[in-house]
Enzyme design. Structure first.
Site, PDB file in Angstrom:
ATOM      1  N   GLU A   1      61.585   2.490  74.003  1.00 18.53           N
ATOM      2  CA  GLU A   1      60.826   1.248  73.949  1.00 18.53           C
ATOM      3  C   GLU A   1      59.354   1.540  74.233  1.00 18.53           C
ATOM      4  O   GLU A   1      58.950   1.642  75.401  1.00 18.53           O
ATOM      5  CB  GLU A   1      61.345   0.272  75.012  1.00 18.53           C
ATOM      6  CG  GLU A   1      62.790  -0.117  74.820  1.00 18.53           C
ATOM      7  CD  GLU A   1      63.055  -1.501  75.390  1.00 18.53           C
ATOM      8  OE1 GLU A   1      63.443  -2.374  74.613  1.00 18.53           O
ATOM      9  OE2 GLU A   1      62.837  -1.701  76.600  1.00 18.53           O
TER      10      GLU A   1
ATOM     11  N   GLY B   1      64.303  -8.249  73.131  1.00 16.69           N
ATOM     12  CA  GLY B   1      63.905  -9.206  74.155  1.00 16.69           C
ATOM     13  C   GLY B   1      63.779 -10.597  73.563  1.00 16.69           C
ATOM     14  O   GLY B   1      64.765 -11.323  73.387  1.00 16.69           O
ATOM     15  N   GLY B   2      62.548 -10.982  73.217  1.00 17.67           N
ATOM     16  CA  GLY B   2      62.256 -12.345  72.766  1.00 17.67           C
ATOM     17  C   GLY B   2      63.209 -12.870  71.698  1.00 17.67           C
ATOM     18  O   GLY B   2      63.712 -13.999  71.800  1.00 17.67           O
TER      19      GLY B   2
ATOM     20  N   GLY C   1      57.223  -7.211  73.666  1.00 15.66           N
ATOM     21  CA  GLY C   1      56.739  -8.566  73.863  1.00 15.66           C
ATOM     22  C   GLY C   1      55.341  -8.807  73.307  1.00 15.66           C
ATOM     23  O   GLY C   1      54.700  -9.802  73.616  1.00 15.66           O
TER      24      GLY C   1
ATOM     25  N   SER D   1      59.599  -5.688  70.039  1.00 14.96           N
ATOM     26  CA  SER D   1      59.293  -6.703  69.032  1.00 14.96           C
ATOM     27  C   SER D   1      60.199  -6.629  67.795  1.00 14.96           C
ATOM     28  O   SER D   1      59.759  -6.891  66.671  1.00 14.96           O
ATOM     29  CB  SER D   1      57.811  -6.638  68.633  1.00 14.96           C
ATOM     30  OG  SER D   1      56.992  -6.902  69.764  1.00 14.96           O
TER      31      SER D   1
ATOM     32  N   ASN E   1      68.279  -8.545  75.712  1.00 12.27           N
ATOM     33  CA  ASN E   1      67.777  -8.558  77.084  1.00 12.27           C
ATOM     34  C   ASN E   1      67.123  -9.921  77.295  1.00 12.27           C
ATOM     35  O   ASN E   1      66.010 -10.151  76.829  1.00 12.27           O
ATOM     36  CB  ASN E   1      66.757  -7.418  77.250  1.00 12.27           C
ATOM     37  CG  ASN E   1      66.072  -7.467  78.600  1.00 12.27           C
ATOM     38  OD1 ASN E   1      66.488  -8.195  79.501  1.00 12.27           O
ATOM     39  ND2 ASN E   1      65.008  -6.682  78.748  1.00 12.27           N
ATOM     40  N   TRP E   2      67.837 -10.801  77.968  1.00 15.35           N
ATOM     41  CA  TRP E   2      67.339 -12.172  78.118  1.00 15.35           C
ATOM     42  C   TRP E   2      66.245 -12.271  79.188  1.00 15.35           C
ATOM     43  O   TRP E   2      65.646 -13.320  79.357  1.00 15.35           O
ATOM     44  CB  TRP E   2      68.502 -13.123  78.446  1.00 15.35           C
ATOM     45  CG  TRP E   2      69.498 -13.266  77.322  1.00 15.35           C
ATOM     46  CD1 TRP E   2      69.448 -12.670  76.083  1.00 15.35           C
ATOM     47  CD2 TRP E   2      70.703 -14.066  77.321  1.00 15.35           C
ATOM     48  NE1 TRP E   2      70.546 -13.036  75.322  1.00 15.35           N
ATOM     49  CE2 TRP E   2      71.327 -13.899  76.064  1.00 15.35           C
ATOM     50  CE3 TRP E   2      71.309 -14.899  78.270  1.00 15.35           C
ATOM     51  CZ2 TRP E   2      72.521 -14.542  75.728  1.00 15.35           C
ATOM     52  CZ3 TRP E   2      72.515 -15.537  77.926  1.00 15.35           C
ATOM     53  CH2 TRP E   2      73.100 -15.357  76.682  1.00 15.35           C
ATOM     54  N   LYS E   3      66.031 -11.194  79.898  1.00 17.25           N
ATOM     55  CA  LYS E   3      64.984 -11.136  80.940  1.00 17.25           C
ATOM     56  C   LYS E   3      65.121 -12.321  81.905  1.00 17.25           C
ATOM     57  O   LYS E   3      66.222 -12.805  82.161  1.00 17.25           O
ATOM     58  CB  LYS E   3      63.592 -11.084  80.312  1.00 17.25           C
ATOM     59  CG  LYS E   3      63.462  -9.973  79.267  1.00 17.25           C
ATOM     60  CD  LYS E   3      62.040  -9.672  78.929  1.00 17.25           C
ATOM     61  CE  LYS E   3      62.009  -8.693  77.761  1.00 17.25           C
ATOM     62  NZ  LYS E   3      60.703  -8.174  77.465  1.00 17.25           N
TER      63      LYS E   3
ATOM     64  N   HIS F   1      63.878  -0.231  82.574  1.00 18.07           N
ATOM     65  CA  HIS F   1      63.103  -0.998  81.586  1.00 18.07           C
ATOM     66  C   HIS F   1      61.621  -0.897  81.945  1.00 18.07           C
ATOM     67  O   HIS F   1      61.266  -0.824  83.122  1.00 18.07           O
ATOM     68  CB  HIS F   1      63.559  -2.474  81.611  1.00 18.07           C
ATOM     69  CG  HIS F   1      62.968  -3.266  80.482  1.00 18.07           C
ATOM     70  ND1 HIS F   1      61.699  -3.790  80.551  1.00 18.07           N
ATOM     71  CD2 HIS F   1      63.454  -3.602  79.262  1.00 18.07           C
ATOM     72  CE1 HIS F   1      61.439  -4.417  79.413  1.00 18.07           C
ATOM     73  NE2 HIS F   1      62.496  -4.315  78.612  1.00 18.07           N
TER      74      HIS F   1
ATOM     75  N   GLU G   1      59.335  -2.974  82.133  1.00 19.19           N
ATOM     76  CA  GLU G   1      58.829  -3.994  83.072  1.00 19.19           C
ATOM     77  C   GLU G   1      59.177  -3.603  84.507  1.00 19.19           C
ATOM     78  O   GLU G   1      58.418  -3.870  85.434  1.00 19.19           O
ATOM     79  CB  GLU G   1      59.389  -5.367  82.680  1.00 19.19           C
ATOM     80  CG  GLU G   1      58.701  -5.884  81.420  1.00 19.19           C
ATOM     81  CD  GLU G   1      59.560  -6.745  80.513  1.00 19.19           C
ATOM     82  OE1 GLU G   1      60.602  -7.257  80.946  1.00 19.19           O
ATOM     83  OE2 GLU G   1      59.175  -6.883  79.320  1.00 19.19           O
TER      84      GLU G   1
HETATM   85  C1  PEP Z   1      62.723  -5.651  75.711  1.00 20.37           C
HETATM   86  O1  PEP Z   1      62.664  -6.484  76.575  1.00 20.37           O
HETATM   87  O2  PEP Z   1      63.396  -4.645  75.905  1.00 20.37           O
HETATM   88  C2  PEP Z   1      61.996  -5.880  74.460  1.00 20.37           C
HETATM   89  C3  PEP Z   1      62.026  -4.935  73.562  1.00 20.37           C
HETATM   90  O3  PEP Z   1      61.323  -7.068  74.328  1.00 20.37           O
HETATM   91  P1  PEP Z   1      60.757  -7.687  72.934  1.00 20.37           P
HETATM   92  O4  PEP Z   1      61.863  -7.579  71.928  1.00 20.37           O
HETATM   93  O5  PEP Z   1      60.416  -9.121  73.277  1.00 20.37           O
HETATM   94  O6  PEP Z   1      59.573  -6.872  72.552  1.00 20.37           O
END
Ligand code: PEP
Length: 253
Positions: free
Chosen positions: A167, A234-235, A173, A213, A9-11, A95, A97
């Protein structure tokens, strides 16, 4: 046997050049992790060039959100058909967010999930509790409420075409990852819910991803759990080495 799915997920990150470069770097090494399914979800403005860079590599393209209506006066929104039209196979829905920053409800996620499935997109439906909810012992109840609300009215046939992502909001994040046992407990609950609401066969087919994470260094233990069928990243999905390292950790699990 459920194939692992490793989804990036490049957000709201990168520009066109860096998005295409990242896709190209993944394509070059995709064969190393051909035992798992790879998916990238760039910002919607970069779906087309990233899709072109992915070509026929086998890495799937997905979107980070969509709207449930087919077309019309919905300024700023994108429909499921628009996403399939540019090559998307998956769409992330609900998601945390979007739920917590942009106010999406289970009912919104439910409408989007139905529209995605009707258009032939695989929805990745996200659920997860806040830290305060976990500390108050409410995790199972929150997950059940989000599951029932987000997936209401979806048939057994269609649930098999759906991916669920657990999640925990406190792990997204933040660098705080759920322990493999914490994650597995919720995944097993989700699998039980699938069996109760549908049947054992369907429950055995649905992939349940963990997100929060995930990095190459912690992915092996998470992906080794019996009910964890992949990762929503994500990251760490913004770096080819890290993302492929997570995928490699899934190959032998
Ligand atoms: C996500 O955006 O779904 C996520 C899990 O982010 P991260 O891996 O950065 O915690």
């Amino acid at each position: 046997m459920r194939r692992k799915l490793i989804a990036g997920n490049w957000k709201m990150n990168m520009d066109r050049a860096s998005a295409v470069a990242l896709a190209g770097a993944l394509v070059k090494r995709a064969a190393e992790v051909s035992a798992v399914d790879l998916l990238v979800c760039p910002p919607s403005t970069y779906l087309v060039p990233v899709g072109e860079a992915l070509g026929n590599s086998g890495i799937a393209l997905g979107a980070q959100n969509m709207y449930h209506e087919a077309n019309g006066a919905f300024t700023g929104e994108l429909s499921a058909a628009m996403l399939t039209d540019v090559g998307c196979k998956y769409v992330i829905l609900g998601h945390s967010e979007r739920r917590h920053i942009l106010g999406e409800t289970d009912a919104d996620v439910n409408k989007k999930t139905k529209a995605a499935l009707a258009a032939g997109l695989v929805p990745i439906v996200c659920v997860g509790e806040l830290l305060a909810e976990r500390e108050a012992g409410q995790t199972a109840a929150i997950i059940k409420r989000q599951f029932d609300g987000s997936l209401a009215g979806i048939s057994a046939d269609l649930i098999e075409k759906t991916v669920i992502a657990y999640e925990p909001v406190w792990a997204i994040g933040t660098g705080k990852v759920a322990t493999p046992q914490q994650a597995e407990d919720v995944h097993a609950d989700l699998r039980r819910l699938l069996t109760e609401r549908y049947n054992e066969r369907s429950a055995g087919v649905v992939r349940i991803l963990y997100g929060g994470s995930v990095k190459a260094s912690n992915a092996g233990d998470l992906l080794g759990q019996p009910n964890i069928d992949g990762a929503l990243v994500g990251g760490a999905s913004l770096k080819a080495d890290e993302f492929l390292g997570i995928a490699a950790a899934g190959v032998w699990r």
